[in-house]
Design a protein around this motif. Sequence first.
Motif, PDB file in Angstrom:
ATOM      1  N   ALA A 152      13.810  -9.458  -1.403  1.00 53.40           N
ATOM      2  CA  ALA A 152      12.663  -8.592  -1.063  1.00 53.40           C
ATOM      3  C   ALA A 152      11.527  -9.351  -1.201  1.00 53.40           C
ATOM      4  O   ALA A 152      11.721  -9.941  -2.299  1.00 53.40           O
ATOM      5  CB  ALA A 152      11.980  -6.847  -1.243  1.00 53.40           C
ATOM      6  N   GLY A 153      10.707  -8.925  -1.030  1.00 55.30           N
ATOM      7  CA  GLY A 153       9.259  -9.858  -1.448  1.00 55.30           C
ATOM      8  C   GLY A 153       7.812  -9.131  -1.933  1.00 55.30           C
ATOM      9  O   GLY A 153       7.622  -7.930  -0.939  1.00 55.30           O
ATOM     10  N   VAL A 154       6.568  -9.056  -2.725  1.00 58.97           N
ATOM     11  CA  VAL A 154       5.898  -8.473  -2.925  1.00 58.97           C
ATOM     12  C   VAL A 154       4.857  -8.956  -3.598  1.00 58.97           C
ATOM     13  O   VAL A 154       4.921 -10.767  -3.708  1.00 58.97           O
ATOM     14  CB  VAL A 154       6.095  -6.760  -4.076  1.00 58.97           C
ATOM     15  CG1 VAL A 154       5.240  -6.824  -4.417  1.00 58.97           C
ATOM     16  CG2 VAL A 154       6.824  -6.628  -3.470  1.00 58.97           C
ATOM     17  N   ALA A 155       3.918  -8.951  -2.557  1.00 54.45           N
ATOM     18  CA  ALA A 155       2.380  -9.715  -3.742  1.00 54.45           C
ATOM     19  C   ALA A 155       2.179  -8.653  -4.154  1.00 54.45           C
ATOM     20  O   ALA A 155       1.179  -7.545  -3.024  1.00 54.45           O
ATOM     21  CB  ALA A 155       1.476 -10.141  -2.226  1.00 54.45           C
ATOM     22  N   TYR A 156       1.496  -9.100  -4.844  1.00 54.09           N
ATOM     23  CA  TYR A 156       0.655  -7.915  -6.268  1.00 54.09           C
ATOM     24  C   TYR A 156      -0.659  -8.687  -6.027  1.00 54.09           C
ATOM     25  O   TYR A 156      -1.030  -9.054  -6.877  1.00 54.09           O
ATOM     26  CB  TYR A 156       1.231  -7.609  -7.300  1.00 54.09           C
ATOM     27  CG  TYR A 156       0.893  -6.524  -8.203  1.00 54.09           C
ATOM     28  CD1 TYR A 156      -0.189  -5.771  -7.475  1.00 54.09           C
ATOM     29  CD2 TYR A 156       1.032  -6.099  -9.077  1.00 54.09           C
ATOM     30  CE1 TYR A 156      -0.351  -4.626  -8.452  1.00 54.09           C
ATOM     31  CE2 TYR A 156       0.543  -5.338  -9.731  1.00 54.09           C
ATOM     32  CZ  TYR A 156      -0.234  -4.262  -9.735  1.00 54.09           C
ATOM     33  OH  TYR A 156      -0.590  -3.735 -10.564  1.00 54.09           O
ATOM     34  N   LEU A 157      -2.018  -8.316  -5.757  1.00 54.33           N
ATOM     35  CA  LEU A 157      -3.284  -8.577  -5.980  1.00 54.33           C
ATOM     36  C   LEU A 157      -4.250  -7.548  -6.782  1.00 54.33           C
ATOM     37  O   LEU A 157      -4.516  -6.764  -6.529  1.00 54.33           O
ATOM     38  CB  LEU A 157      -3.818  -8.881  -4.523  1.00 54.33           C
ATOM     39  CG  LEU A 157      -3.720  -9.885  -3.827  1.00 54.33           C
ATOM     40  CD1 LEU A 157      -2.044 -10.324  -3.100  1.00 54.33           C
ATOM     41  CD2 LEU A 157      -4.747  -9.827  -2.726  1.00 54.33           C
ATOM     42  N   HIS A 158      -3.572  -7.735  -7.756  1.00 54.64           N
ATOM     43  CA  HIS A 158      -4.048  -6.616  -9.106  1.00 54.64           C
ATOM     44  C   HIS A 158      -5.046  -6.579  -9.510  1.00 54.64           C
ATOM     45  O   HIS A 158      -5.623  -5.871 -10.304  1.00 54.64           O
ATOM     46  CB  HIS A 158      -3.434  -7.057 -10.509  1.00 54.64           C
ATOM     47  CG  HIS A 158      -3.381  -8.196 -10.903  1.00 54.64           C
ATOM     48  ND1 HIS A 158      -4.701  -8.292 -11.575  1.00 54.64           N
ATOM     49  CD2 HIS A 158      -2.517  -8.970 -10.345  1.00 54.64           C
ATOM     50  CE1 HIS A 158      -4.290  -9.540 -12.513  1.00 54.64           C
ATOM     51  NE2 HIS A 158      -3.485 -10.493 -11.363  1.00 54.64           N
ATOM     52  N   ASN A 159      -6.384  -7.137  -8.410  1.00 52.79           N
ATOM     53  CA  ASN A 159      -7.984  -6.908  -9.545  1.00 52.79           C
ATOM     54  C   ASN A 159      -8.645  -6.081  -7.687  1.00 52.79           C
ATOM     55  O   ASN A 159      -9.600  -6.671  -7.571  1.00 52.79           O
ATOM     56  CB  ASN A 159      -8.458  -8.337  -9.411  1.00 52.79           C
ATOM     57  CG  ASN A 159      -7.814  -8.725 -10.929  1.00 52.79           C
ATOM     58  OD1 ASN A 159      -7.752  -7.833 -11.789  1.00 52.79           O
ATOM     59  ND2 ASN A 159      -7.977 -10.205 -10.972  1.00 52.79           N
ATOM     60  N   ALA A 160      -7.887  -6.508  -6.601  1.00 56.83           N
ATOM     61  CA  ALA A 160      -8.288  -6.109  -5.817  1.00 56.83           C
ATOM     62  C   ALA A 160      -8.568  -4.645  -5.314  1.00 56.83           C
ATOM     63  O   ALA A 160      -7.395  -4.165  -5.907  1.00 56.83           O
ATOM     64  CB  ALA A 160      -7.390  -6.743  -4.636  1.00 56.83           C
ATOM     65  N   THR A 161      -9.287  -4.501  -4.357  1.00 61.14           N
ATOM     66  CA  THR A 161      -9.495  -2.852  -3.853  1.00 61.14           C
ATOM     67  C   THR A 161      -9.109  -2.859  -2.522  1.00 61.14           C
ATOM     68  O   THR A 161      -8.623  -4.317  -1.962  1.00 61.14           O
ATOM     69  CB  THR A 161     -10.665  -2.668  -3.343  1.00 61.14           C
ATOM     70  OG1 THR A 161     -11.554  -3.600  -2.634  1.00 61.14           O
ATOM     71  CG2 THR A 161     -11.364  -2.570  -5.061  1.00 61.14           C
ATOM     72  N   HIS A 176      10.548  -8.082   4.027  1.00 62.87           N
ATOM     73  CA  HIS A 176       9.631  -9.350   2.644  1.00 62.87           C
ATOM     74  C   HIS A 176       8.767  -9.828   2.331  1.00 62.87           C
ATOM     75  O   HIS A 176       8.159 -10.934   2.089  1.00 62.87           O
ATOM     76  CB  HIS A 176      10.648 -10.511   3.639  1.00 62.87           C
ATOM     77  CG  HIS A 176      12.027 -10.487   3.808  1.00 62.87           C
ATOM     78  ND1 HIS A 176      13.105 -11.467   5.093  1.00 62.87           N
ATOM     79  CD2 HIS A 176      12.689 -10.316   2.884  1.00 62.87           C
ATOM     80  CE1 HIS A 176      14.010 -11.271   4.562  1.00 62.87           C
ATOM     81  NE2 HIS A 176      14.027 -10.680   3.712  1.00 62.87           N
ATOM     82  N   GLY A 177       7.781  -8.764   3.020  1.00 62.43           N
ATOM     83  CA  GLY A 177       6.562  -8.850   2.400  1.00 62.43           C
ATOM     84  C   GLY A 177       5.445  -8.047   2.852  1.00 62.43           C
ATOM     85  O   GLY A 177       4.828  -7.945   3.710  1.00 62.43           O
ATOM     86  N   LEU A 178       5.531  -7.319   1.515  1.00 60.21           N
ATOM     87  CA  LEU A 178       4.879  -5.702   1.358  1.00 60.21           C
ATOM     88  C   LEU A 178       3.538  -6.295   0.517  1.00 60.21           C
ATOM     89  O   LEU A 178       3.570  -7.069  -0.927  1.00 60.21           O
ATOM     90  CB  LEU A 178       5.522  -4.807   0.573  1.00 60.21           C
ATOM     91  CG  LEU A 178       6.151  -4.366   1.826  1.00 60.21           C
ATOM     92  CD1 LEU A 178       7.052  -3.453   1.406  1.00 60.21           C
ATOM     93  CD2 LEU A 178       5.587  -3.775   3.376  1.00 60.21           C
ATOM     94  N   LEU A 179       2.476  -5.824   0.839  1.00 61.06           N
ATOM     95  CA  LEU A 179       1.008  -6.019   0.258  1.00 61.06           C
ATOM     96  C   LEU A 179       0.882  -4.844  -0.898  1.00 61.06           C
ATOM     97  O   LEU A 179       0.534  -3.987  -0.580  1.00 61.06           O
ATOM     98  CB  LEU A 179      -0.366  -6.315   1.451  1.00 61.06           C
ATOM     99  CG  LEU A 179      -1.626  -6.611   0.157  1.00 61.06           C
ATOM    100  CD1 LEU A 179      -1.409  -8.039  -0.959  1.00 61.06           C
ATOM    101  CD2 LEU A 179      -2.785  -6.779   1.089  1.00 61.06           C
ATOM    102  N   PHE A 180       0.395  -5.121  -2.347  1.00 61.62           N
ATOM    103  CA  PHE A 180      -0.030  -3.254  -3.126  1.00 61.62           C
ATOM    104  C   PHE A 180      -1.103  -4.696  -4.238  1.00 61.62           C
ATOM    105  O   PHE A 180      -1.552  -5.444  -4.375  1.00 61.62           O
ATOM    106  CB  PHE A 180       1.204  -3.639  -4.045  1.00 61.62           C
ATOM    107  CG  PHE A 180       2.140  -3.092  -3.073  1.00 61.62           C
ATOM    108  CD1 PHE A 180       2.011  -1.624  -3.391  1.00 61.62           C
ATOM    109  CD2 PHE A 180       3.467  -3.810  -3.658  1.00 61.62           C
ATOM    110  CE1 PHE A 180       3.727  -1.226  -2.523  1.00 61.62           C
ATOM    111  CE2 PHE A 180       4.292  -2.960  -2.982  1.00 61.62           C
ATOM    112  CZ  PHE A 180       4.463  -1.942  -2.252  1.00 61.62           C
TER     113      PHE A 180
END
Length: 629
Positions: A152-161, A176-180
């Motif tokens: 599975a794949g995760v994009a974690y933009l930890h500074n973003a709103t 395969h591509g979820l954004l958090f």
Amino acid sequence: MLFRASANTVAVMALDGSLSLHLTDQFVHMHGYRPGASEVRSWQRSLPVLAAALTDAGLGDVEVMLEYALPLNSKRADAVLAGVHPATGEPSYVVVELKQWSQALPHDDDPTLCHVDAYAHPVLNPIEQVRRYCRYLVNFNGAVAEHGQRVAGVAYLHNATEFGVAGLRQIERDGHGLLFTAERRGALIDHLRALLSDRHPGAGAADELQAGATVPSKQLMAVAAEEVRERDQFVLLDEQQVAYRMVLNAVRKAKHADRKEVVIVTGGPGTGKSVIALQLLGELYRRGVPALHATGSQSFTKTMRKVAGARKREVQDLFKYFNSFMTAEKNSLGALICDEAHRIRETSANRYTRAEHRTGRAQIDELIDVAYVPVFFLDEHQVVRPGEMGTEADIRAAAAKRGIPCHTVPLDSQFRCGGSDAYLRWVVRLLALEPGGPVRWEPDGRMRLLVADTPQEMEAFLQARRDEGYGARMSAGYCWRWSPEPKPGDPLPPDVVIGDWARPWNLRGDRAVSGAPPAALWATDPAGFGQVGCVYTAQGFEYDWSGVIIGPDLLWRGDRWITDRTASKDPVFKKSTPDTDVDRLIRNTYKVLLTRGMIGTVVYSTDPETHEKLRELAESDRMSEAAQV
């Protein structure tokens, strides 16, 4: 990868500041230079955030593999989490892409690309980026090749709103591509718990992934027919996909707005230029857009015609030469894909050109004029003949003269030479194509470099690899006379003579002779092993193992290389060719030859002092040990 440990250990090291120091040391050891300040900053700022999320999720025993190198290329995933799936009990892996972005906007009406303030050019949407990393891992790692559901794949933009990146979610379609974002940290923790058990350590799953056999890279020629006619055979990553999308977007805009646009894609050997070119041709072909592929390489074009057009004549007709457009109507094509554009020449005229067509018009102008979107794939360090002038500056100048917008997409990662950045850097330092002088080769687990003491030893080693099912070729600098082609049935003349060892050059012509393949197929036909290839037949191709004979045109003397133009038998070097040009072209020739191998390169020099220098530089990788692989 640069580091592997449990999430608990990563969290402790991130907290006391030792993690980024350890990663920096490992990076220097593996790559031979220090990581950029921005990369170190990302480790310092993003990895503690990931580690905190894992510990808060109760996943402290999950194994974390940082800067995980994807097989057979130089791309690295920020992290791969390894553990056990809480429902199935099977190994479970999560590829994580970390971004410090606070906001990002989709690119025009193509949400697979996005704009971020820190970058001048569009970059790949991180959802698409991590999705492609997952697909690539499944394609090339035997541990998950038959178990795609384990990745599975995760994009974690930890500074973003959520508001700042809302436009990126248009392509969020699968696991395969979820954004958090920072605002959805709780959802990220829940998602990780659903994929990774808090009751089982992840070390075993990580071992399994690391031990997974690397599936050999699908070679370009072997799948060309399917690629052009049916479906994607290669997964384009990061800037490769950016280049691909930029060209498709330019073609779409040109069609609707009736305007031209030039796209330049730059990159060294193995960065995927030809793969992108082929995918573009296939996609444009499927869309019904009039497009052609053109090169200055007879071998490459003829091979593409033979393999990609094996069953359909119209597919063969898609592959042309740069000098095919002297009389073509302006803007008669939607796109012209110019592969190996560094081989563009001053004009298209040659000795066979009819008098009425000898206009003196620049070849670059012809290529730009014929299509709404001319695309140039080039590597200026692969210029090996006088008169080749396909540089970014020349193309930009030609476009500016017409008032045509021009965009450049640089490709950084490379897929040739086992994806070994270290080997490519070793080659350019060896040949003084970059400053700093030659350095000792340190094996990196991706590429093998061996020095043979005799040509017999080189050939025997390569034959042993062929017996194991690998492909192999021998090539050499153009330092031996090339005899005329023999009559059918006669043996090939053994032109390359070194002591009591002698082998023929590859054929020149378009037909097979005495069991040897025609020139254009030397690099791809198994029967090509019996002959020694020159740079003109090797350029543009790759094979598993490459044997390179350095002739007396390149010599190590004292503390530097010298080139001896009198030792070269290349007829393209005229008396009027300046010494500085000959020096550069000879070095570029050996760069091309030394970067054809996917698994390893065996090198031999005919000059004792040069051979001793090579032996000194490659001492850490022994021929006798390699013979056991």
